[in-house]
Design a protein around this motif. Structure first.
Motif, PDB file in Angstrom:
ATOM      1  N   GLN A 116       1.005  -1.152  -0.084  1.00 48.11           N
ATOM      2  CA  GLN A 116      -0.159  -0.018  -0.014  1.00 48.11           C
ATOM      3  C   GLN A 116       0.834   1.325   0.082  1.00 48.11           C
ATOM      4  O   GLN A 116       0.684   2.189  -0.629  1.00 48.11           O
ATOM      5  N   HIS A 117       2.020   1.113   0.799  1.00 48.23           N
ATOM      6  CA  HIS A 117       2.824   2.516   0.510  1.00 48.23           C
ATOM      7  C   HIS A 117       3.347   2.680  -0.659  1.00 48.23           C
ATOM      8  O   HIS A 117       3.381   3.744  -1.185  1.00 48.23           O
ATOM      9  N   ALA A 118       3.847   1.537  -1.414  1.00 48.59           N
ATOM     10  CA  ALA A 118       4.316   1.578  -2.600  1.00 48.59           C
ATOM     11  C   ALA A 118       3.487   2.188  -3.603  1.00 48.59           C
ATOM     12  O   ALA A 118       3.774   3.136  -4.412  1.00 48.59           O
ATOM     13  N   PRO A 151      11.301   4.667   4.357  1.00 48.69           N
ATOM     14  CA  PRO A 151      11.338   4.919   5.679  1.00 48.69           C
ATOM     15  C   PRO A 151      11.362   3.678   6.770  1.00 48.69           C
ATOM     16  O   PRO A 151      11.748   3.308   7.915  1.00 48.69           O
ATOM     17  N   ASP A 152      10.674   2.719   5.986  1.00 44.20           N
ATOM     18  CA  ASP A 152      10.701   1.268   7.055  1.00 44.20           C
ATOM     19  C   ASP A 152      11.958   0.561   7.149  1.00 44.20           C
ATOM     20  O   ASP A 152      11.862  -0.531   7.392  1.00 44.20           O
ATOM     21  N   LEU A 153      12.924   0.943   6.409  1.00 42.55           N
ATOM     22  CA  LEU A 153      14.139   0.400   6.126  1.00 42.55           C
ATOM     23  C   LEU A 153      14.844   0.346   7.755  1.00 42.55           C
ATOM     24  O   LEU A 153      15.850  -0.136   8.114  1.00 42.55           O
ATOM     25  N   GLY A 170      14.268   1.110  17.347  1.00 41.34           N
ATOM     26  CA  GLY A 170      14.388   2.529  16.553  1.00 41.34           C
ATOM     27  C   GLY A 170      13.181   2.597  15.601  1.00 41.34           C
ATOM     28  O   GLY A 170      13.122   3.631  14.758  1.00 41.34           O
ATOM     29  N   HIS A 171      12.364   1.650  15.281  1.00 43.09           N
ATOM     30  CA  HIS A 171      11.338   1.721  14.501  1.00 43.09           C
ATOM     31  C   HIS A 171      10.483   3.043  14.461  1.00 43.09           C
ATOM     32  O   HIS A 171       9.926   2.987  15.525  1.00 43.09           O
ATOM     33  N   ARG A 172      10.022   3.446  13.526  1.00 36.37           N
ATOM     34  CA  ARG A 172       9.339   4.677  13.387  1.00 36.37           C
ATOM     35  C   ARG A 172       9.647   5.913  14.120  1.00 36.37           C
ATOM     36  O   ARG A 172       8.906   6.441  14.617  1.00 36.37           O
ATOM     37  N   THR A 173      10.968   6.032  14.059  1.00 38.99           N
ATOM     38  CA  THR A 173      11.630   7.404  14.728  1.00 38.99           C
ATOM     39  C   THR A 173      12.342   8.137  13.719  1.00 38.99           C
ATOM     40  O   THR A 173      11.439   8.694  12.823  1.00 38.99           O
ATOM     41  N   THR A 214      13.398   7.774  10.858  1.00 38.39           N
ATOM     42  CA  THR A 214      13.294   7.980   9.398  1.00 38.39           C
ATOM     43  C   THR A 214      11.876   8.294   9.031  1.00 38.39           C
ATOM     44  O   THR A 214      11.344   8.460   7.981  1.00 38.39           O
ATOM     45  N   HIS A 215      10.938   8.586   9.937  1.00 41.75           N
ATOM     46  CA  HIS A 215       9.617   8.879   9.816  1.00 41.75           C
ATOM     47  C   HIS A 215       9.610  10.313  10.362  1.00 41.75           C
ATOM     48  O   HIS A 215       8.358  10.881  10.818  1.00 41.75           O
ATOM     49  N   THR A 216      10.644  11.093   9.980  1.00 40.52           N
ATOM     50  CA  THR A 216      10.483  12.483  10.233  1.00 40.52           C
ATOM     51  C   THR A 216      10.579  13.560   9.161  1.00 40.52           C
ATOM     52  O   THR A 216      11.022  12.948   7.905  1.00 40.52           O
ATOM     53  N   VAL A 234       5.155  10.814   1.660  1.00 44.32           N
ATOM     54  CA  VAL A 234       3.816   9.985   1.360  1.00 44.32           C
ATOM     55  C   VAL A 234       3.774   8.666   2.249  1.00 44.32           C
ATOM     56  O   VAL A 234       2.691   8.652   2.969  1.00 44.32           O
ATOM     57  N   HIS A 235       4.946   8.294   2.705  1.00 45.57           N
ATOM     58  CA  HIS A 235       4.964   7.088   3.518  1.00 45.57           C
ATOM     59  C   HIS A 235       4.811   7.300   4.905  1.00 45.57           C
ATOM     60  O   HIS A 235       3.891   6.810   5.637  1.00 45.57           O
ATOM     61  N   ILE A 236       5.087   8.723   5.485  1.00 40.47           N
ATOM     62  CA  ILE A 236       4.906   9.111   6.735  1.00 40.47           C
ATOM     63  C   ILE A 236       3.448   9.478   6.801  1.00 40.47           C
ATOM     64  O   ILE A 236       2.612   9.207   7.896  1.00 40.47           O
ATOM     65  N   GLY A 295       0.933   8.038   5.089  1.00 38.61           N
ATOM     66  CA  GLY A 295       0.258   6.834   5.255  1.00 38.61           C
ATOM     67  C   GLY A 295       0.254   6.209   6.647  1.00 38.61           C
ATOM     68  O   GLY A 295      -0.617   5.669   7.002  1.00 38.61           O
ATOM     69  N   ASP A 296       1.451   6.296   7.146  1.00 37.64           N
ATOM     70  CA  ASP A 296       1.646   5.723   8.624  1.00 37.64           C
ATOM     71  C   ASP A 296       0.666   6.334   9.615  1.00 37.64           C
ATOM     72  O   ASP A 296       0.158   5.951  10.466  1.00 37.64           O
ATOM     73  N   MET A 297       0.597   7.928   9.445  1.00 35.65           N
ATOM     74  CA  MET A 297      -0.243   8.634  10.163  1.00 35.65           C
ATOM     75  C   MET A 297      -1.789   8.241  10.213  1.00 35.65           C
ATOM     76  O   MET A 297      -2.536   8.185  11.270  1.00 35.65           O
TER      77      MET A 297
HETATM   78 ZN   LIG Z   1       6.683   3.230   8.411  1.00 38.76          ZN
END
Ligand SMILES: [Zn+2]
Length: 269
Positions: A5-7, A48-50, A102-105, A107-109, A194-196, A198-200
């Motif tokens: 969905q992100h892609a 970002p989910d890397l 560190g997930h969702r820190t 790389t999600h800014t 767009v990824h960020i 989507g996560d929001m």
């Molecule tokens: Zn994410």
């Protein structure tokens, strides 16, 4: 939101944006530039989910993006997750909770998004050909993994790696040379953004305001209330969103490609 969905949202936003630019700003792109931008934005929307590491030694786990290039990307994810956690602890304030992942820190800014876009543009400008081809290779891999997830799962990472390398080479050989390609950096940055978003929407909490301190918290998680976010992320809504994003992408593509096809047809008549 899961990887596919992100892609797909990255691709849809890039295509819709390109259509809008063509309609309202008279900004034209060649079909190849459009395809490259779409693929890079789709790949960037996974990037970002890397920060979600798996088990490198067992070649398991991690987010979609971390599995793209097998153990190599799993290792990169491990490093990224640790760096993110390091930045979290280096900047955390008294009210920020302790974390062990560190997930969702970082790389999600927004600063990360800008850094990725700017860094990519700077690399392409400084190193030209080799930077372009390397970045395209990674982004095509992510896009393939995200957009054609079922095929990618069957094909495995070696095939994906070879396909991305081929596509990157083809693109490089066919794009006009001697330029920095700011489009690639822009598409990557937009994809991360767009990824960020989507996560929001689908999961409560992304530290989008970092590094602005709020109530003695630097890493305030911002998103829809948990109840709504979980509902949006439910299976039925995920399928609905997937269909909607596909329709948007398809309409934008038709809108972008049809005029030039029609005008060519006219000329031939
Ligand atoms: Zn994410």
């Amino acid at each position: 939101m899961m990887g596919p969905q992100h892609a797909l949202s990255g691709a849809a936003v890039w295509l819709a944006g390109s259509w809008a630019l063509e309609q309202f700003a008279d900004y034209h792109q060649s079909p190849l530039a459009l395809a490259v931008g779409t693929a890079v934005c789709a790949g960037g929307a996974l990037f970002p989910d890397l920060d979600m590491s798996g088990k490198v030694t067992k070649n398991q786990g991690g987010a979609t993006v971390a599995r793209t290039f097998g153990v190599f990307s799993l290792f990169a994810a491990e490093v990224m997750e640790k760096i993110s956690l390091g930045v979290y602890y280096a900047t955390k304030l008294s009210k920020d909770p302790r974390r062990n992942n560190g997930h969702r820190t970082l790389t999600h800014t927004l600063p990360f998004t800008v850094l990725v876009g700017w860094g990519t543009t700077a690399l392409c400008a400084a190193y030209g050909k080799w930077a372009v081809i390397t970045i395209l290779f990674f982004m095509f891999g992510l896009a393939l993994r995200g957009l054609f997830d079922e095929w990618a799962e069957r094909a495995g990472w070696v095939i994906i790696t070879l396909a991305s390398a081929g596509a990157a080479w083809f693109t490089y050989a066919n794009l006009p040379g001697g330029r920095g390609y700011p489009l690639i950096g822009t598409a990557l940055g937009v994809g991360c953004f767009v990824h960020i978003l989507g996560d929001m929407i689908t999961r409560a909490g992304v530290p989008i305001l970092w590094p602005i301190p709020i109530k003695r918290r630097m890493w305030m998680m911002i998103g829809l209330p948990n109840r709504i976010a979980l509902r949006v992320g439910s299976k039925a809504e995920v399928v609905g969103m997937r269909i909607a994003l596909t329709v948007v992408s398809a309409l934008a593509t038709v809108g972008l490609v049809a005029p030039s096809v029609l005008s060519r047809f006219d000329i031939e008549i």
